[in-house]
Write a protein that holds these residues in place. Sequence first.
Motif, PDB file in Angstrom:
ATOM      1  N   ALA A  54     -23.997  22.083   3.165  1.00 39.10           N
ATOM      2  CA  ALA A  54     -23.065  21.773   4.250  1.00 39.10           C
ATOM      3  C   ALA A  54     -23.084  20.308   4.658  1.00 39.10           C
ATOM      4  CB  ALA A  54     -23.377  22.657   5.459  1.00 39.10           C
ATOM      5  N   ASN A  55     -24.264  19.697   4.678  1.00 36.74           N
ATOM      6  CA  ASN A  55     -24.347  18.312   5.159  1.00 36.74           C
ATOM      7  C   ASN A  55     -23.567  17.326   4.304  1.00 36.74           C
ATOM      8  OD1 ASN A  55     -25.875  19.238   7.248  1.00 36.74           O
ATOM      9  ND2 ASN A  55     -27.788  18.314   6.596  1.00 36.74           N
ATOM     10  N   PRO A  56     -23.797  17.287   2.986  1.00 37.01           N
ATOM     11  CA  PRO A  56     -23.004  16.334   2.188  1.00 37.01           C
ATOM     12  C   PRO A  56     -21.524  16.679   2.178  1.00 37.01           C
ATOM     13  CG  PRO A  56     -24.251  17.797   0.750  1.00 37.01           C
ATOM     14  CD  PRO A  56     -24.754  18.010   2.157  1.00 37.01           C
ATOM     15  N   TYR A  57     -21.209  17.969   2.292  1.00 37.80           N
ATOM     16  CA  TYR A  57     -19.802  18.379   2.314  1.00 37.80           C
ATOM     17  C   TYR A  57     -19.103  17.819   3.555  1.00 37.80           C
ATOM     18  CZ  TYR A  57     -15.772  21.372   1.408  1.00 37.80           C
ATOM     19  OH  TYR A  57     -14.511  21.834   1.135  1.00 37.80           O
ATOM     20  N   ALA A  58     -19.772  17.949   4.706  1.00 35.43           N
ATOM     21  CA  ALA A  58     -19.195  17.420   5.948  1.00 35.43           C
ATOM     22  C   ALA A  58     -19.073  15.901   5.876  1.00 35.43           C
ATOM     23  CB  ALA A  58     -20.057  17.827   7.140  1.00 35.43           C
ATOM     24  N   THR A  59     -20.027  15.257   5.219  1.00 38.15           N
ATOM     25  CA  THR A  59     -20.004  13.801   5.094  1.00 38.15           C
ATOM     26  C   THR A  59     -18.864  13.349   4.198  1.00 38.15           C
ATOM     27  OG1 THR A  59     -22.410  13.756   5.355  1.00 38.15           O
ATOM     28  CG2 THR A  59     -21.389  11.775   4.465  1.00 38.15           C
ATOM     29  N   ALA A  60     -18.567  14.122   3.144  1.00 42.26           N
ATOM     30  CA  ALA A  60     -17.581  13.711   2.141  1.00 42.26           C
ATOM     31  C   ALA A  60     -16.148  14.006   2.536  1.00 42.26           C
ATOM     32  CB  ALA A  60     -17.890  14.400   0.811  1.00 42.26           C
ATOM     33  N   LEU A  61     -15.946  14.960   3.447  1.00 44.08           N
ATOM     34  CA  LEU A  61     -14.581  15.345   3.819  1.00 44.08           C
ATOM     35  C   LEU A  61     -13.988  14.337   4.805  1.00 44.08           C
ATOM     36  CD1 LEU A  61     -14.901  19.218   4.251  1.00 44.08           C
ATOM     37  CD2 LEU A  61     -13.702  17.980   2.443  1.00 44.08           C
ATOM     38  N   GLY A  62     -13.295  13.371   4.297  1.00 45.80           N
ATOM     39  CA  GLY A  62     -12.675  12.382   5.170  1.00 45.80           C
ATOM     40  C   GLY A  62     -13.064  10.966   4.814  1.00 45.80           C
TER      41      GLY A  62
END
Length: 356
Positions: A54-62
């Motif tokens: 979840a952490n890298p996904y949230a970082t990468a979205l945007g």
Amino acid sequence: MKKYGYKNGIITGLLIFATGCFLFIPAANTQQYIFFLVALFIIACGLTILETAANPYATALGDPEKGTQRLNFAQSFNGLAAAMAPVIGAKIILTKGYSDDQLKLMTDSARKLALAAEASSVKLPYFVLGSILVLVAILFALTHLPKIQNTEGHIASKNIFHAFKHKHLSWGVAAQFFYVGAQVCVFSLFILYATKSAGITEVKASWYLGACGISFLIGRFVGTALMQFFKSPNLLALYATINVFLCIIAIFAHGMITVYTIIAICFFMSIMFPTIFSLGIKGLKGDTEFGSSLIIMSIVGGAILPRFFGMISDATNNIQMGYYVPLVCFIIIAIFGLSGHKPKIKPEDMQPSGVL
């Protein structure tokens, strides 16, 4: 995650987390300590998978430049749980128990019933938590999420050793190790610390622990807002430096000022985990999955450093002296914020530019 993507990683983490929660029910029925440990171990496995995905996904979205701010906002809601958990736990799980002397005076059947009643106090909260996690996993399964892997420029790394070529990742792993160690020292030992340094009861200390969680929650939202005006590494270094001085007060002060000091430490700890994480994986591209995993693995600091806190406290017969451990941790985090976060990988080792 390399094979099935971040979405499936998140769902897998949620379901394993839920499984561990549900295992608390048979653990309470058997009243076997090892069964509780197995359930906790499974929960921890689910949490590590969930955070790694979840952490890298949230970082990468945007916008990549706002990745740290985005992750801080997403993790701000952790503080809500940190504020609620001590209060709920004190009311539901920390029920009035029986002393060893009282248990010895009971008949065998009465003793079994008393112990069973105490163990059963964990059934309802963990069943509710597990059910919520399953519901969230279903919602994730039904929701369309953009795929960020196998896109142009995101060439998956073949092995974990390539990730270590990113010097700022190595620093991130170290910083996260010391941060989680400091956080566990502060939160987990707070009630014992407060009863000794301020002379308050455990019940009253549990309410102040809830205040620590609220402070942590407010700190996340305030920190997220401040990142509109300050660079996240600078804010991280500033917060860590402030906590160094607060630790000195926690060591040498007496009375309620020590409790308020720890509440302030929680405020300034708030942005550290997501900020260290996002800075540590920044620019890793195909090494992002391995880098994320390494930083999450570094939370083992929470299992190691509190032991040193306890050893120092026992050796000096003063729990306040244990705060030398968080003090050192915050110094290392400040160094990471000042210089350690800067990428130092050689140009020939860099992946082609792309989404991540």
